[in-house]
Design an enzyme around this catalytic site. Structure first.
Site, PDB file in Angstrom:
ATOM      1  N   ASP A 158       0.826  -1.195   0.000  1.00  0.00           N
ATOM      2  CA  ASP A 158       0.000   0.000   0.000  1.00  0.00           C
ATOM      3  C   ASP A 158       0.870   1.259   0.000  1.00  0.00           C
ATOM      4  OD1 ASP A 158      -2.800   1.179   0.485  1.00  0.00           O
ATOM      5  OD2 ASP A 158      -1.567   2.139   2.029  1.00  0.00           O
ATOM      6  N   HIS A 165       4.941   5.458   6.655  1.00  0.00           N
ATOM      7  CA  HIS A 165       6.004   4.758   7.387  1.00  0.00           C
ATOM      8  C   HIS A 165       7.325   5.504   7.267  1.00  0.00           C
ATOM      9  CE1 HIS A 165       8.493   1.211   8.622  1.00  0.00           C
ATOM     10  NE2 HIS A 165       9.336   1.729   7.727  1.00  0.00           N
ATOM     11  N   GLU A 166       7.714   5.841   6.042  1.00  0.00           N
ATOM     12  CA  GLU A 166       8.982   6.543   5.839  1.00  0.00           C
ATOM     13  C   GLU A 166       8.944   7.927   6.488  1.00  0.00           C
ATOM     14  OE1 GLU A 166      11.473   5.010   4.902  1.00  0.00           O
ATOM     15  OE2 GLU A 166      10.620   3.276   3.903  1.00  0.00           O
ATOM     16  N   HIS A 169       9.973   8.047  10.059  1.00  0.00           N
ATOM     17  CA  HIS A 169      11.404   8.166  10.376  1.00  0.00           C
ATOM     18  C   HIS A 169      11.795   9.634  10.553  1.00  0.00           C
ATOM     19  CE1 HIS A 169      12.103   3.969   9.928  1.00  0.00           C
ATOM     20  NE2 HIS A 169      11.944   3.928   8.624  1.00  0.00           N
ATOM     21  N   ASP A 175      12.326   1.558  12.759  1.00  0.00           N
ATOM     22  CA  ASP A 175      11.620   0.408  12.193  1.00  0.00           C
ATOM     23  C   ASP A 175      11.374  -0.634  13.280  1.00  0.00           C
ATOM     24  OD1 ASP A 175      11.462   1.032   9.360  1.00  0.00           O
ATOM     25  OD2 ASP A 175      13.646   0.800   9.308  1.00  0.00           O
TER      26      ASP A 175
END
Length: 228
Positions: A158, A165-166, A169, A175
């Site tokens: 997705d 998600h990135e 960071h 992670d």
């Protein structure tokens, strides 16, 4: 979100060189599905990260925080939330995905806000293209970090989850590939069926904590630097 350990071992270091960006017309569709096809890479969901990658992600977060702190030191603001400026002009195919991802984070946390801006004012940028390593966050440690979004990976997983998600960071989260789908930073660990793009309560709390306590320290350092 990375691919297999074999592909990552040479890439998860500071100062990653950006992959050659694919040419995307201004009229390109906003969904990554229109990008050139590429063969799936096996072993992605089994990747558990590396020490070098964790250090690189931490350095990215610290560089962005320092960049924001230096701006705040130069132009003091009474706003409670810290504003992080990003430039998405080099990732036109993912423009709508980036907008959704940043909106998710802005509605999830209160101590930091993501805001679109010009390249000259940005604390980090988004880029797109083809890279066998998949999508990743990279920095040289001096405030010029970027998030690279990979075409092939965005068709297997997705794209909004990948981007959120990135972006996690950038906001300081590491992670945790062994986590469940409900945990955003578990990345590709839960497999391609996982489409959750929202941080869970623990992740939201951690980001708020980092951008309250951590930013205060970064601002003190920036103020001391500007006073010299």
């Amino acid at each position: 979100m990375r691919l297999s350990p074999r592909l990552v071992s040479s890439a998860a270091v500071l100062g990653l060189t950006a992959a050659a960006l694919a040419a995307v017309p201004a009229s390109a569709a906003s969904t990554p599905a229109a990008a050139p096809a590429a063969a799936p890479v096996a072993g992605y969901s089994s990747y558990t990260g590396s020490t070098a990658e964790a250090k690189a992600n931490q350095a990215f977060f610290e560089a962005v925080m320092a960049s924001v702190a230096e701006k705040r030191a130069a132009n003091p603001s009474s706003a409670a939330a810290v504003t992080v400026i990003y430039d998405a002009s080099r990732a036109p195919t993912f423009s709508s995905v980036i907008a959704r991802s940043t909106q998710i984070w802005n509605s999830s946390v209160s101590n930091v806000k993501l805001q679109s801006g010009s390249a000259s004012a940005a604390d980090f940028t988004y880029r797109e293209g083809n890279d066998s390593r998949g999508s990743y966050a990279s920095t040289n440690g001096h405030g010029s970090g970027y998030i690279f979004l990979d075409y092939a990976q965005s068709r297997q997983y997705d794209p909004t989850r990948i981007t959120a998600h990135e972006t996690g960071h950038v906001l300081g989260l590491p992670d945790h590939y062994t986590g469940p789908c409900s945990e955003l930073m578990s990345g590709g660990g839960p497999g391609t069926s996982c489409t959750n793009a929202n941080p869970n309560a623990a992740e939201r709390s951690r980001v708020n904590q980092l951008w309250a306590n951590g930013f205060a320290k970064a601002l003190d350092k920036a103020l001391a630097k500007s006073a010299r």
